[in-house]
Design a protein around this motif. Structure first.
Motif, short mmCIF file in Angstrom:
data_model
loop_
_atom_site.label_atom_id
_atom_site.label_comp_id
_atom_site.label_asym_id
_atom_site.label_seq_id
_atom_site.Cartn_x
_atom_site.Cartn_y
_atom_site.Cartn_z
N ASP A 46 93.17 -55.39 -15.12
CA ASP A 46 92.98 -56.87 -15.54
C ASP A 46 91.52 -57.02 -15.61
O ASP A 46 90.81 -55.87 -15.16
CB ASP A 46 93.64 -57.71 -14.18
CG ASP A 46 93.07 -59.10 -14.28
OD1 ASP A 46 93.51 -59.56 -15.25
OD2 ASP A 46 92.69 -59.62 -13.37
N GLY A 97 88.01 -60.69 -12.75
CA GLY A 97 88.28 -60.71 -11.38
C GLY A 97 88.19 -59.45 -10.98
O GLY A 97 88.11 -58.84 -9.80
N GLU A 129 94.78 -55.80 -10.04
CA GLU A 129 94.77 -57.13 -10.22
C GLU A 129 93.98 -57.81 -9.18
O GLU A 129 94.03 -57.55 -7.99
CB GLU A 129 96.04 -57.78 -10.03
CG GLU A 129 96.75 -57.90 -11.63
CD GLU A 129 96.44 -59.07 -12.42
OE1 GLU A 129 95.46 -59.93 -11.69
OE2 GLU A 129 96.62 -59.02 -13.53
N ASP A 130 93.33 -59.21 -9.51
CA ASP A 130 92.95 -59.81 -8.47
C ASP A 130 93.66 -61.15 -8.20
O ASP A 130 93.16 -62.04 -7.35
CB ASP A 130 91.32 -60.58 -9.06
CG ASP A 130 91.52 -61.47 -9.99
OD1 ASP A 130 92.14 -61.19 -10.97
OD2 ASP A 130 90.88 -62.53 -10.01
MG MG Z 1 92.41 -61.46 -12.98
#
Ligand code: MG
Ligand code: B16
Length: 233
Positions: free
Chosen positions: A13, A16, A176-177
């Motif tokens: 991603d 983030g 991912e965040d």
């Molecule tokens: Mg993100």
């Protein structure tokens, strides 16, 4: 480690994970929400992480007394465009100093180990940001979110990255965040690493509080433990 157990691709991603643009998305939405006299705070912003621009706007408009039902598509497009103008102004000065800790080292280690690198960002500003961060050349595939039928939490963007890399999802790791992003990775049948709070990312296979804890060795260890546990159970 057996070759058939080895990770073949890591799909990142952007917001983030590679850089902390979540704060700029927050500020850009906050400016618009203030103009529309709608409430907006960090807790609300958390729900928008990984969600595309129009779906994010619709969540904000759902706080209107009419739930947003009487807002025309043309008006929504204008407001989404205004948010993007705010956002693009805020990210103008982003440069490589804003790459999150540990990420460059991880990219280098993945290249060294011949593990492919993909990008699965919902952001239509992703390519511009990768160029500003000077990391675009690391990527073997960058999925264009505009070409997909369904955004996160649907698996489409991670499956498109795996297809572009010609790697089966079971040999991919996604990082991912966002809760929606972790759901997307799991729905795609991949090993999910969450960056952030345990309570939000609990569906992930492995969670770190920040990117400085990520390394190829650590990822491989957790991947191997999970694959091995699955095989022996
Ligand atoms: Mg993100
Ligand atoms: P844009 P990611 C997502 O990026 C952001 O988390 C989300 O807050 C944003 O609304 C979305 O991109 C769309 O961004 O308006 O630039 O197209 O986390 O999937 O990298």
């Amino acid at each position: 480690m057996n070759k058939s157990d080895a990770i073949q691709a890591v799909i990142f991603d952007l917001d983030g994970v590679i850089t902390d643009t979540a704060k700029y998305h927050y500020e850009a939405w906050k400016q618009l929400a203030d103009e529309l006299e709608l409430p907006f705070d960090w807790a609300f912003n958390e729900q928008l992480k990984g969600i595309d621009r129009m779906a994010s706007l619709e969540k904000i408009l759902s706080q209107r007394p009419d739930g947003g039902a009487h807002v025309s598509l043309e008006q929504k497009q204008i407001w989404a465009h205004l948010k993007n103008i705010n956002y693009q102004r805020l990210i103008q000065s982003v440069d490589e100093s804003e790459i999150l800790p540990g990420i460059l080292l991880l990219f280098d280690d993945l290249k060294q180990a011949n593990v492919q690198i993909g990008l699965a960002s919902a952001s239509r500003n992703a390519k511009t940001l990768l160029q500003q961060l000077k990391v675009e050349a690391y990527f073997d595939v960058i999925v264009d979110p505009a070409q997909l039928a369904n955004g996160k939490p649907a698996p489409d963007i991670f499956l498109a990255a795996a297809a572009g890399l010609q790697v089966e999802p079971k040999y991919c790791v996604g990082i991912e965040d966002a809760e929606a992003g972790v759901q997307a990775i799991k729905s795609a049948g991949m090993f999910a690493i969450g960056v952030g709070e345990h309570d939000i990312l609990k569906q992930a296979d492995y969670i770190v509080t920040d990117t400085s804890e990520l390394s190829l060795a650590v990822i491989e260890q957790h991947w191997f433990d999970t694959v091995h546990k699955f095989k022996t159970s």
